[in-house]
Motif scaffolding. Structure first.
Motif, PDB file in Angstrom:
ATOM      1  N   SER A   6     -43.825 -34.452 -40.550  1.00 33.03           N
ATOM      2  CA  SER A   6     -44.718 -34.385 -41.714  1.00 33.03           C
ATOM      3  C   SER A   6     -45.458 -33.050 -41.768  1.00 33.03           C
ATOM      4  CB  SER A   6     -45.718 -35.541 -41.707  1.00 33.03           C
ATOM      5  OG  SER A   6     -45.057 -36.773 -41.734  1.00 33.03           O
ATOM      6  N   GLY A   7     -44.768 -31.971 -41.448  1.00 35.10           N
ATOM      7  CA  GLY A   7     -45.347 -30.651 -41.526  1.00 35.10           C
ATOM      8  C   GLY A   7     -46.240 -30.259 -40.359  1.00 35.10           C
ATOM      9  N   LYS A   8     -46.364 -31.125 -39.383  1.00 30.59           N
ATOM     10  CA  LYS A   8     -47.196 -30.824 -38.215  1.00 30.59           C
ATOM     11  C   LYS A   8     -46.294 -30.650 -36.994  1.00 30.59           C
ATOM     12  CE  LYS A   8     -51.352 -32.186 -35.852  1.00 30.59           C
ATOM     13  NZ  LYS A   8     -52.480 -33.066 -35.749  1.00 30.59           N
ATOM     14  N   ILE A   9     -46.657 -29.698 -36.134  1.00 29.82           N
ATOM     15  CA  ILE A   9     -45.830 -29.373 -34.976  1.00 29.82           C
ATOM     16  C   ILE A   9     -46.289 -30.188 -33.765  1.00 29.82           C
ATOM     17  CG2 ILE A   9     -45.174 -27.538 -33.374  1.00 29.82           C
ATOM     18  CD1 ILE A   9     -45.493 -25.590 -35.722  1.00 29.82           C
ATOM     19  N   TYR A  10     -45.297 -30.763 -33.074  1.00 31.61           N
ATOM     20  CA  TYR A  10     -45.557 -31.548 -31.869  1.00 31.61           C
ATOM     21  C   TYR A  10     -44.644 -31.079 -30.745  1.00 31.61           C
ATOM     22  CZ  TYR A  10     -48.099 -34.826 -34.812  1.00 31.61           C
ATOM     23  OH  TYR A  10     -49.002 -35.387 -35.668  1.00 31.61           O
ATOM     24  N   TYR A  11     -45.071 -31.349 -29.521  1.00 32.55           N
ATOM     25  CA  TYR A  11     -44.307 -30.998 -28.330  1.00 32.55           C
ATOM     26  C   TYR A  11     -44.237 -32.223 -27.437  1.00 32.55           C
ATOM     27  CZ  TYR A  11     -46.080 -26.551 -30.029  1.00 32.55           C
ATOM     28  OH  TYR A  11     -46.418 -25.489 -30.820  1.00 32.55           O
ATOM     29  N   LYS A  12     -43.058 -32.490 -26.888  1.00 35.75           N
ATOM     30  CA  LYS A  12     -42.931 -33.583 -25.924  1.00 35.75           C
ATOM     31  C   LYS A  12     -43.580 -33.149 -24.611  1.00 35.75           C
ATOM     32  CE  LYS A  12     -38.712 -35.993 -27.243  1.00 35.75           C
ATOM     33  NZ  LYS A  12     -37.362 -36.346 -26.787  1.00 35.75           N
ATOM     34  N   LEU A  13     -44.281 -34.077 -23.980  1.00 38.38           N
ATOM     35  CA  LEU A  13     -44.958 -33.775 -22.727  1.00 38.38           C
ATOM     36  C   LEU A  13     -43.966 -33.325 -21.663  1.00 38.38           C
ATOM     37  CD1 LEU A  13     -47.664 -33.668 -21.281  1.00 38.38           C
ATOM     38  CD2 LEU A  13     -47.376 -36.071 -20.691  1.00 38.38           C
ATOM     39  N   SER A  14     -42.781 -33.942 -21.627  1.00 39.16           N
ATOM     40  CA  SER A  14     -41.773 -33.551 -20.630  1.00 39.16           C
ATOM     41  C   SER A  14     -41.281 -32.129 -20.882  1.00 39.16           C
ATOM     42  CB  SER A  14     -40.602 -34.526 -20.629  1.00 39.16           C
ATOM     43  OG  SER A  14     -39.938 -34.500 -21.882  1.00 39.16           O
ATOM     44  N   ASP A  15     -41.163 -31.726 -22.158  1.00 48.89           N
ATOM     45  CA  ASP A  15     -40.751 -30.360 -22.477  1.00 48.89           C
ATOM     46  C   ASP A  15     -41.817 -29.356 -22.036  1.00 48.89           C
ATOM     47  OD1 ASP A  15     -38.386 -31.239 -23.604  1.00 48.89           O
ATOM     48  OD2 ASP A  15     -39.158 -31.207 -25.665  1.00 48.89           O
ATOM     49  N   VAL A  16     -43.077 -29.731 -22.194  1.00 51.23           N
ATOM     50  CA  VAL A  16     -44.175 -28.854 -21.777  1.00 51.23           C
ATOM     51  C   VAL A  16     -44.151 -28.694 -20.259  1.00 51.23           C
ATOM     52  CG1 VAL A  16     -46.685 -28.606 -21.673  1.00 51.23           C
ATOM     53  CG2 VAL A  16     -45.603 -29.419 -23.770  1.00 51.23           C
ATOM     54  N   HIS A  17     -43.941 -29.794 -19.541  1.00 53.03           N
ATOM     55  CA  HIS A  17     -43.873 -29.713 -18.078  1.00 53.03           C
ATOM     56  C   HIS A  17     -42.706 -28.836 -17.638  1.00 53.03           C
ATOM     57  CE1 HIS A  17     -46.323 -33.652 -17.443  1.00 53.03           C
ATOM     58  NE2 HIS A  17     -47.083 -32.603 -17.721  1.00 53.03           N
ATOM     59  N   GLN A  18     -41.560 -28.959 -18.307  1.00 53.29           N
ATOM     60  CA  GLN A  18     -40.401 -28.128 -17.972  1.00 53.29           C
ATOM     61  C   GLN A  18     -40.697 -26.661 -18.272  1.00 53.29           C
ATOM     62  OE1 GLN A  18     -37.609 -29.211 -16.380  1.00 53.29           O
ATOM     63  NE2 GLN A  18     -37.191 -27.029 -16.190  1.00 53.29           N
TER      64      GLN A  18
END
Length: 113
Positions: free
Chosen positions: A73-85
């Motif tokens: 919906s036009g907002k950017i999100y990041y998966k927690l596992s991707d951030v940890h990687q």
């Protein structure tokens, strides 16, 4: 200030009721956190605070593909596992001490080239 036992008990009950209300509110907030496939999603603000970086740095990590992201919906999100990687990948391996030889050449040829 003197209060009788009954008044004290009434005050304690009111305080405990407030704690119960706060506990329910916290539980509701935790349920509303963004999840996808059971994994927590972080938004830009969460990540900026977590990594202590600027908005521009975060944008650069997205642009270069170092940090995967999802647009909902036009907002950017990041998966927690991707951030940890991303954090694991960002750590540099410790550098070995390089000592020049007598002829000022490097001992590890692959590093010095």
């Amino acid at each position: 200030m003197n209060i009788d036992r009954m008044e004290f008990i009434a005050w304690m009950e009111r305080i405990m009721d407030r704690f119960d209300i706060l506990s329910e509110h916290i539980t509701d907030i935790q349920k509303k956190r963004n999840n996808i496939d059971g994994e927590e999603l972080l938004d830009n603000q969460d990540l900026l605070q977590m990594l202590k970086i600027s908005n521009r740095s975060l944008q650069r990590y997205r642009s270069t593909g170092k940090l995967p992201y999802y647009t909902i919906s036009g907002k950017i999100y990041y998966k927690l596992s991707d951030v940890h990687q991303f954090i694991r990948d960002s750590f540099n391996a410790p550098r070995q001490n390089l000592k020049p030889t007598n002829d000022n050449t490097c001992q590890l040829k692959s590093v010095c080239e």
